[in-house]
Design a protein around this motif. Structure first.
Motif, short mmCIF file in Angstrom:
data_model
loop_
_atom_site.label_atom_id
_atom_site.label_comp_id
_atom_site.label_asym_id
_atom_site.label_seq_id
_atom_site.Cartn_x
_atom_site.Cartn_y
_atom_site.Cartn_z
N ASP A 193 -8.25 3.52 6.41
CA ASP A 193 -7.02 3.67 6.64
C ASP A 193 -6.07 2.35 6.33
O ASP A 193 -6.64 1.55 6.39
CB ASP A 193 -6.10 4.02 8.00
CG ASP A 193 -6.32 5.41 8.69
OD1 ASP A 193 -6.95 6.36 7.89
OD2 ASP A 193 -6.41 5.44 9.87
N ASN A 194 -5.13 2.25 5.25
CA ASN A 194 -4.49 0.93 4.20
C ASN A 194 -5.61 0.49 3.49
O ASN A 194 -5.55 -0.62 3.41
CB ASN A 194 -3.51 0.15 5.48
CG ASN A 194 -2.64 0.78 6.14
OD1 ASN A 194 -2.01 1.10 6.30
ND2 ASN A 194 -3.08 0.86 7.89
N THR A 195 -6.11 1.41 3.03
CA THR A 195 -7.46 1.15 1.75
C THR A 195 -7.16 1.36 0.58
O THR A 195 -7.48 2.53 0.92
CB THR A 195 -9.37 0.80 2.96
OG1 THR A 195 -9.34 0.12 3.32
CG2 THR A 195 -9.95 0.28 1.18
N LYS A 196 -7.08 0.45 -0.49
CA LYS A 196 -6.88 1.37 -1.70
C LYS A 196 -7.88 1.08 -2.12
O LYS A 196 -9.47 0.45 -2.39
CB LYS A 196 -6.29 0.04 -2.07
CG LYS A 196 -5.77 0.37 -3.83
CD LYS A 196 -4.48 -0.38 -4.49
CE LYS A 196 -4.43 0.33 -5.67
NZ LYS A 196 -3.53 -0.91 -7.03
N VAL A 197 -8.31 2.11 -2.68
CA VAL A 197 -10.17 2.82 -3.47
C VAL A 197 -9.97 2.69 -4.99
O VAL A 197 -8.65 3.85 -5.38
CB VAL A 197 -10.02 4.07 -2.83
CG1 VAL A 197 -11.62 3.63 -3.92
CG2 VAL A 197 -10.96 3.18 -1.30
N ALA A 198 -10.12 2.11 -6.35
CA ALA A 198 -10.23 2.53 -7.51
C ALA A 198 -11.16 2.06 -7.95
O ALA A 198 -11.73 1.39 -7.60
CB ALA A 198 -8.84 0.93 -7.33
#
Length: 166
Positions: free
Chosen positions: A99-104
């Motif tokens: 939750d609230n983690t950006k995975v790119a």
């Protein structure tokens, strides 16, 4: 009144940022031969600032570690504590709250380190997800060799790159 609004905004931001984190881990240690060995390793692990609770399973040489919610986890320190006790990490499986983690591009950052997913999930990552760290020193050599054979990473700006398998 203005001070109260600022405090509320800071509080909400802090609570939101704290949701993205490692919550627990299953650490298997190799080389343990007796209860005294297991106790000394557990005692060393308890000195880490991010460890909240440890449950030991002597039959399987496992440590079930629960992490504090407000302190970043450092897996390198876990490995060093195990090695300092005279043993080695056989496997480390962890749970991360996305939750609230950006995975790119199958990469995310946490606590100054970079985490690369080697076999990403078919759907977007959210909530808690279990994975295994497959780097040398955190998994058996056959597992590390299987996953890391084709990996070519560039050095991150800071921290370390961990490779994960879901």
């Amino acid at each position: 009144m203005k001070t109260l609004k600022i405090f509320i905004i800071l509080f909400v931001f802090t609570v939101t940022a704290a949701k993205a984190q490692f919550t627990k881990a299953e650490l298997q240690v190799s080389g343990l031969t007796c209860a005294l060995c297991a106790k000394s390793t557990e005692k060393a692990l308890r000195t880490l600032p991010f460890v909240s609770e440890i449950k030991t399973d002597l039959m399987h040489n496992l440590y079930l570690i629960t992490f504090k919610s407000d302190v970043p986890v450092n897996f390198e320190q876990i490995s060093k504590k195990v090695q300092g006790s005279g043993f080695s990490v056989n496997s480390l499986k962890a749970t991360f709250n996305f939750d609230n983690t950006k995975v790119a591009d199958n990469i995310f950052s946490y606590g100054g380190d970079t985490y690369r997913l080697l076999n990403p999930a078919d759907k977007a990552l959210s909530g808690t997800v279990n994975f295994t760290i497959v780097d040398n020193g955190f998994a058996p050599k056959s597992v590390s060799k299987k996953y890391l054979a084709q990996v070519t990473d560039t050095a991150p700006a800071s921290g370390r790159i961990y490779h994960l398998a879901i």
